[in-house]
Structure formats: C-alpha cells, structure tokens
Design an enzyme around this catalytic site. Structure first.
Site, mmCIF file in Angstrom:
data_model
loop_
_atom_site.group_PDB
_atom_site.id
_atom_site.type_symbol
_atom_site.label_atom_id
_atom_site.label_comp_id
_atom_site.label_asym_id
_atom_site.label_seq_id
_atom_site.Cartn_x
_atom_site.Cartn_y
_atom_site.Cartn_z
ATOM 1 C CG ASP A 1 -1.842 1.180 1.297
ATOM 2 O OD1 ASP A 1 -1.545 2.225 0.675
ATOM 3 O OD2 ASP A 1 -2.872 1.078 1.973
ATOM 4 C CB VAL A 2 1.908 3.618 -2.677
ATOM 5 C CG1 VAL A 2 2.242 2.504 -3.660
ATOM 6 C CG2 VAL A 2 0.619 4.324 -3.056
ATOM 7 C CG ASN B 1 0.243 1.824 -12.621
ATOM 8 O OD1 ASN B 1 -0.186 2.414 -13.610
ATOM 9 N ND2 ASN B 1 -0.517 0.973 -11.930
ATOM 10 C CE1 TYR C 1 -5.695 11.023 -11.049
ATOM 11 C CE2 TYR C 1 -5.915 12.446 -12.981
ATOM 12 C CZ TYR C 1 -5.440 11.280 -12.390
ATOM 13 O OH TYR C 1 -4.714 10.378 -13.139
ATOM 14 C CE LYS D 1 -1.972 10.707 -11.507
ATOM 15 N NZ LYS D 1 -0.992 9.591 -11.374
ATOM 16 C CB THR E 1 -8.116 1.622 -16.591
ATOM 17 O OG1 THR E 1 -8.241 2.989 -16.140
ATOM 18 C CG2 THR E 1 -6.866 1.480 -17.452
#
Ligand SMILES: NC(=O)c1ccc[n+]([C@@H]2O[C@H](COP(=O)([O-])OP(=O)(O)OC[C@H]3O[C@@H](n4cnc5c(N)ncnc54)[C@H](OP(=O)(O)O)[C@@H]3O)[C@@H](O)[C@H]2O)c1
Length: 233
Positions: free
Chosen positions: A56-57, A79, A145, A149, A180
């Site tokens: 889990d990052v 990713n 978001y 980013k 996706t």
C-alpha cells in the site's frame, strides 16, 4: 535501460495500466516482476516470473517491508493511483485532495525513497512515474486529481535531480484518458493501456526523461507558454 532480464517493481499491478505494464515487461523478457498490490491475492500469477508483493503506497511500513522483500529491483514503476472527480472547491474537496495527494504524489516519493539504494546497488536503473495530462491542465470537475498529479510531476522532477548522481533514469509519463476502471464513467476516446505500456517501455529503453504519450499531452505541454486561461479547459 534495457528491460530484458531486468527485475521490476510495478505498483498497482493487479489491474488497469499496472497489469498491462507487467504483461509488457514479461513479453520483453524481464527476469522477474514484483507485482505490488494492496491485496496480493488479486495478482495474476500465470507467469512464474511474477512475484506478488503486498504494497500500500500510502503506508510507510508497507513500503519499507516491500523494499526489504525485493532487494534485486532495478526498475521501479510508480503506477498506483486514485482519481476522484471532484473540485477542490466542492464540500469534500479538501479531503479528496488530501487522499489523492497521499496516493498519487507522496506514495511515489515513499516508494522511490525506499528503493533508491537498491537501484544504486544495481547500476542506477530507472524510475517511471505515471502522471497525467492533468499535471498541467485543470478542468474544474477534476481539480482535486489535477492538483495531486501536478504535485506528482514536481515529485518526479525532484526525484530526477536527487538520483542523477547515482545514474538513475527518471521518466515522467503524461497521457490523457486510458481505458481502465478509473475512467469507466467517462464517455470520451480512451487509449488502450497495452498501447501505453509499450510506449512506456520504449521510453525507458531510450533513456528518456519524459513521455508525452498522446496528441492531447503534447498539445497541452506545448501550450504552457501561452495564456494561462487555456489551462482550465
Ligand atoms: N485511467 C486514466 O484515464 C488515466 C489517465 C492518466 C493517468 N492515469 C494514471 O495511471 C495510473 C494507473 O491508473 P489506472 O487507470 O490503471 O487505474 P485503475 O484501473 O483504477 O487502477 C488503479 C491501481 O492503483 C492501485 N492503488 C490505488 N491506491 C493504491 C494504494 N494506496 N496502494 C497501492 N495500490 C493502490 C489499485 O489497487 P486496488 O485494486 O487495490 O484498488 C489499482 O491496482 C494511475 O496513476 C492514474 O492516475 C490514468
């Protein structure tokens, strides 16, 4: 770097783009691929070179344990990501931003910090950070978001400067919509993640710092020197 015979870690490797990158690495002759996933049971282990790795990052202990369990990595692909279609000015916008910053910007930093000495011990290797065209372009409904980013882009640049002395290639990848789960609710043209996975590994092989994977990303990057009003869509 040549990914043939490489030992890679891919975060968020159980589905979406991460799974496509794992498949592309295998088809290009990678020796081993650690498939990082919050639930390692969700990883496709049909190919014996795939090693599921609990990761889990957002959890520093999980990241430290993963680095200890994977001491032979020479390619890190950051990713894993989340996307909430929410403005930073929405009622829950700040909380949404915090969640996305933790996963999309702090997560790759934690993972790369944890694996930096491993990469150095294996000749420098490479780090790939999956970013977005929204690192530079901020539609209001995606702004939480986009801010995350943009931060991830800056983390990528910081990483490149920091790891230059040990010879680590750091590649930032910018792209528009992929086909996706993340964009299942979006009705727009989308890129096949397998196509992007091939572009990413071509860029790693070419020693590139940046991949602008589609017309949209190339156009938005080229427009950064223009009127800032264009950056909200
Ligand atoms: N889809 C697009 O249009 C698009 C466009 C540009 C960039 N990107 C970026 O591409 C990357 C991959 O996205 P995708 O489209 O493949 O999304 P996806 O299909 O939703 O998959 C996201 C992956 O990230 C994992 N993940 C989420 N939070 C995590 C955490 N805290 N620790 C570890 N893994 C975690 C998920 O694991 P679980 O299965 O456990 O949830 C899943 O494997 C992301 O960085 C995304 O921001 C996507």
């Amino acid at each position: 770097m040549d990914t043939k015979n490489s030992v890679a870690l891919v975060t968020g490797a159980n589905r979406g783009l991460g799974q496509a990158i794992v498949q592309e690495l295998l088809s290009r002759g990678a020796a081993k691929v650690y498939a990082g996933a919050r639930d390692p049971r969700s990883v496709d282990t049909t190919d014996a070179r795939v090693v599921p790795l609990r990761l889990d990052v957002t959890d520093p202990d999980s990241v430290t344990a993963a680095a200890a369990a994977a001491p032979d990595v020479d390619l890190v692909v950051n990713n894993a990501g989340i996307a909430e279609t929410m403005s930073v000015f929405a009622a829950d916008g700040v909380e949404a931003l915090r969640r996305q910053l933790e996963t999309n910007a702090v997560g790759p930093l934690l993972v790369t910090r944890a694996f930096a000495s491993t990469l150095a011990a294996h000749g420098g290797g490479a780090v790939v950070n999956i970013l977005s065209v929204l690192s530079w372009f901020t539609p209001p409904s995606w702004s939480s978001y986009a801010v995350s980013k943009a931060a991830a882009w800056s983390v990528t640049n910081a990483t490149r400067g920091e790891l230059k002395a040990q010879g680590t290639q750091v590649l930032g990848v910018h792209v528009g919509f992929l086909d996706t789960d993340m964009t299942a609710h979006v009705d727009s043209p989308k890129i096949d993640p397998a196509v992007l996975a091939a572009q990413v590994l071509d860029a790693v092989a070419a020693g590139a710092d940046e991949l602008l994977a589609d017309e949209l990303s190339r156009g938005v990057k080229a427009g950064l020197s223009g009127d800032v009003a264009a950056l909200n869509g």
